[in-house]
Scaffold this active site. Structure first.
Site, PDB file in Angstrom:
ATOM      1  N   ASP A 201       4.951  -0.769   1.503  1.00  0.00           N
ATOM      2  CA  ASP A 201       5.679  -0.366   0.287  1.00  0.00           C
ATOM      3  C   ASP A 201       5.986   1.124   0.199  1.00  0.00           C
ATOM      4  OD1 ASP A 201       3.089   0.545  -0.253  1.00  0.00           O
ATOM      5  OD2 ASP A 201       3.194   0.022  -2.377  1.00  0.00           O
ATOM      6  N   ASN A 202       5.309   1.928   0.995  1.00  0.00           N
ATOM      7  CA  ASN A 202       5.605   3.370   1.086  1.00  0.00           C
ATOM      8  C   ASN A 202       4.748   3.947   2.203  1.00  0.00           C
ATOM      9  OD1 ASN A 202       3.859   3.190  -1.850  1.00  0.00           O
ATOM     10  ND2 ASN A 202       2.935   4.392  -0.212  1.00  0.00           N
TER      11      ASN A 202
ATOM     12  N   LYS B  66      -0.895  -7.985  -4.844  1.00  0.00           N
ATOM     13  CA  LYS B  66      -0.704  -6.987  -5.905  1.00  0.00           C
ATOM     14  C   LYS B  66       0.723  -7.035  -6.448  1.00  0.00           C
ATOM     15  CE  LYS B  66       0.139  -2.421  -5.540  1.00  0.00           C
ATOM     16  NZ  LYS B  66      -0.010  -0.956  -5.391  1.00  0.00           N
TER      17      LYS B  66
ATOM     18  N   CYS C  24       4.653   2.727  -4.966  1.00  0.00           N
ATOM     19  CA  CYS C  24       4.391   1.281  -5.026  1.00  0.00           C
ATOM     20  C   CYS C  24       5.379   0.505  -5.889  1.00  0.00           C
ATOM     21  CB  CYS C  24       2.994   1.033  -5.601  1.00  0.00           C
ATOM     22  SG  CYS C  24       1.659   1.911  -4.800  1.00  0.00           S
TER      23      CYS C  24
ATOM     24  N   HIS D 171       2.146  -5.229  -9.541  1.00  0.00           N
ATOM     25  CA  HIS D 171       2.464  -3.824  -9.813  1.00  0.00           C
ATOM     26  C   HIS D 171       3.874  -3.565 -10.322  1.00  0.00           C
ATOM     27  CE1 HIS D 171       0.805   0.416  -8.640  1.00  0.00           C
ATOM     28  NE2 HIS D 171       0.914   0.196  -9.942  1.00  0.00           N
TER      29      HIS D 171
ATOM     30  N   ARG E 211       8.413  -2.380  -5.027  1.00  0.00           N
ATOM     31  CA  ARG E 211       8.235  -3.797  -5.393  1.00  0.00           C
ATOM     32  C   ARG E 211       9.368  -4.261  -6.303  1.00  0.00           C
ATOM     33  NH1 ARG E 211       2.606  -4.593  -3.801  1.00  0.00           N
ATOM     34  NH2 ARG E 211       2.273  -2.627  -2.715  1.00  0.00           N
TER      35      ARG E 211
ATOM     36  N   SER F 212      -2.806  -1.602  -8.653  1.00  0.00           N
ATOM     37  CA  SER F 212      -3.697  -1.185  -7.567  1.00  0.00           C
ATOM     38  C   SER F 212      -5.157  -1.312  -7.987  1.00  0.00           C
ATOM     39  CB  SER F 212      -3.423   0.269  -7.167  1.00  0.00           C
ATOM     40  OG  SER F 212      -2.065   0.430  -6.862  1.00  0.00           O
TER      41      SER F 212
ATOM     42  N   HIS G 249      -4.328   0.693   0.738  1.00  0.00           N
ATOM     43  CA  HIS G 249      -4.409   1.661  -0.369  1.00  0.00           C
ATOM     44  C   HIS G 249      -5.891   2.002  -0.609  1.00  0.00           C
ATOM     45  CE1 HIS G 249      -4.094   3.222  -4.455  1.00  0.00           C
ATOM     46  NE2 HIS G 249      -2.780   3.134  -4.413  1.00  0.00           N
TER      47      HIS G 249
ATOM     48  N   LYS H  52       3.626   9.391   1.367  1.00  0.00           N
ATOM     49  CA  LYS H  52       3.830   8.787   0.044  1.00  0.00           C
ATOM     50  C   LYS H  52       4.186   9.844  -1.002  1.00  0.00           C
ATOM     51  CE  LYS H  52       1.171   6.118  -3.374  1.00  0.00           C
ATOM     52  NZ  LYS H  52      -0.049   5.310  -3.573  1.00  0.00           N
TER      53      LYS H  52
ATOM     54  N   ASP I 117       0.200  -2.036   1.469  1.00  0.00           N
ATOM     55  CA  ASP I 117       0.244  -0.986   0.452  1.00  0.00           C
ATOM     56  C   ASP I 117      -0.171   0.353   1.066  1.00  0.00           C
ATOM     57  OD1 ASP I 117       0.237   0.457  -1.872  1.00  0.00           O
ATOM     58  OD2 ASP I 117      -1.004  -0.953  -2.997  1.00  0.00           O
ATOM     59  N   ASP I 118       0.748   1.282   1.128  1.00  0.00           N
ATOM     60  CA  ASP I 118       0.488   2.626   1.668  1.00  0.00           C
ATOM     61  C   ASP I 118       0.267   2.643   3.184  1.00  0.00           C
ATOM     62  OD1 ASP I 118       0.590   3.299  -1.009  1.00  0.00           O
ATOM     63  OD2 ASP I 118      -1.337   4.342  -1.066  1.00  0.00           O
TER      64      ASP I 118
HETATM   65 CA   LIG Z   1       1.884   1.901  -2.209  1.00  0.00          CA
END
Ligand SMILES: [Ca+2]
Length: 485
Positions: free
Chosen positions: A280-281, A143, A90, A145, A94, A171, A228, A315, A51-52
């Site tokens: 995811d980003n 996660k 995010c 989301h 997903r 998150s 994240h 992001k 994540d991130d």
């Molecule tokens: Ca993310």
């Protein structure tokens, strides 16, 4: 006159026959070698989604400080993908992974926080449901989301194709002061979640799941909450990295990858398992520049964020730094080892690719945006994906065809963009980049290449108009969800 041979065949026909026999022999030996290399069973699939995590957060992708020996080894044993794209946030990513569809087609256009009425729709068959149809056992740890199942249980992963689930609805920086709930399947087991332990706990769940598998194929979706913000590690990793808390988190994720790979090997599943590692980003640069209001620690502090390396933006931006993520795929003996490809691919494509590798097909009447990239993963020179659209929320902001990327977007989607241009926030800017010769998007070619701009802007509008003409209206969708049908 044709000379007859002893068998009554003419010389020409005999030569033809000999050639055909040789070809058939070659074909059958080729078939034999393909069969010999092909796994005897449907492959298992493991997706590790961070994540991130930024493009340059791993040593294998050029980070000069953070140590990631396990992920580096995965890259040495697999295919490193340097042009693998996701959405800049995010939930949209997903949703793309789960459905193979661009965000405006599913309604998963923005992040889904506590109480959000939006989530994955019952009518959108997830990749987990599609693989279950092929006989797969499915599990998700991490996660979700794409729907707050703490408010609306219909959004729980168990309702969308997963046999097992352990993780969070969104998150871990949401829902202050009650804190974020941790679920096992459909049961809440902890609130607020001890987020610093999540990497370790998810890893324990994942390795246990792998060890418990027999001969049936499995699909494991391991979706880390880290890196994240707010970042946190188990005590063993505090102070582990020279790169501070953020480095500690990446190094714990590297440990986690090492555990998953080790257990795959120990259980004899390594050669039958496709592993995909990605994010995811891009890094949340705007948080790093500004102070982050860390309610749980009762302090305001500089955010712990990663790096996009040579890519521009992070992001929330449709510059490459927001959407291009460090990606590695491994399938021993089937995907090339130690190779890198700069050919384009998208997280959208994993759906069609996995379903195909599992022996299934996507029904022609089910519109998905992903393409089957198995040939690229097997070492093909050219990606089946030659066109990619960039969405920010519900708005199309760009298109890439081959080397060329057109971006038409308002200035100021994040602090980095605004500073780079010195322009007024909100002003629309049209830019054209050649991503092969200019991966950092430094040299805008729009003024010099008006024909390419015209072609790509027409294509962008045409695609977006067609998509939005055929989708379920968002308002109708929200009404349906609120009725929980
Ligand atoms: Ca993310």
């Amino acid at each position: 006159m044709e000379q007859k041979t002893g068998s009554g065949m003419t010389r020409r026909s005999m030569l033809k026959y000999a050639a055909a026999t040789a070809a058939a022999t070659r074909a059958s030996s080729l078939l034999a070698s393909v069969l010999a290399k092909a796994p005897s069973t449907k492959p298992n699939f493991v997706i590790i989604l961070c994540d991130d995590m930024g493009f340059a957060d791993l040593a294998a992708f050029g980070n000069p400080v953070i140590n990631t020996p396990n992920i580096d080894r995965l890259a040495q044993e697999g295919l490193k993908m340097t042009s693998f794209c996701v959405a800049p946030a995010c939930s949209p990513t997903r949703g793309m992974l789960m459905t193979g569809k661009y965000p405006p087609r599913t309604g998963l256009i923005n992040v889904t926080g506590p109480g959000s009425p939006v989530g994955v729709r019952p009518g959108d068959m997830t990749i987990a449901q599609a693989l279950k149809l092929q006989g797969y056992r499915t599990a998700m740890f991490g996660k979700w989301h794409i729907g707050d199942f703490d408010t609306n249980p219909a959004f729980n992963p168990i309702e969308h194709g997963f046999d097992q689930f352990y993780g969070l609805p969104y998150s871990h920086d949401y829902n202050y002061p009650a804190g974020v709930p941790l679920y096992r399947n459909k049961e809440k087991i902890e609130q607020p979640v001890k987020y610093n332990l999540l990497t370790k706990r998810y890893t324990e769940e994942a390795t246990k799941f792998i060890r418990e598998r027999g001969k049936e194929p499995f699909f494991l979706y391991l979706a880390h909450n880290m890196p994240h913000i707010p970042v946190g590690t188990s005590p063993e990793f505090a102070g582990h990295s020279r790169a501070g808390r953020y480095g500690d988190v990446i190094e714990e994720i590297d440990w986690s990858v090492g555990e998953v790979l080790r257990v795959l090997k120990e259980t004899g599943k390594e050669k039958d398992t496709v592993v995909v590692f990605t994010s995811d980003n891009g890094p949340w640069l705007a948080v790093g520049e500004d102070t982050y209001d860390h309610k749980e620690r009762g302090s305001k502090e500089v955010g712990d964020v990663g790096w996009a390396g040579l890519l521009k933006g992070g992001k929330s931006s449709t510059y490459e730094g927001g959407v291009r993520v460090p990606t590695i795929t491994r399938y021993p003996g089937v995907f090339p080892a130690g190779k890198t490809t700069a050919e384009m691919a998208s997280v959208l494509d994993l759906y069609a690719t996995f379903v195909s590798m599992a022996g299934g097909t996507i029904p022609a009447n089910r519109k998905i945006d992903g393409v089957n990239i198995t040939s690229l993963l097997k070492g093909g020179k050219t990606s089946p994906r030659q066109e990619l659209f960039y969405y920010s929320s519900d708005t199309i902001q760009g298109v890439r065809q081959g080397s060329w990327k057109l971006r038409i977007a308002p200035v100021g989607a994040d602090g980095v963009t605004r500073k780079a241009y010195g322009a007024t926030k909100g002003e629309m800017v049209t830019e054209l980049y050649n991503l092969d010769t200019d991966p950092s998007e430094r040299f805008d070619r729009a003024a010099k290449e008006p024909e390419i701009v015209a072609h790509l802007s027409t294509r962008m509008k045409e695609f977006d108009d067609a998509l939005k003409a055929t989708r379920l209206p968002l308002t109708a969708y929200l009404e349906r969800v609120s009725q929980k049908d």
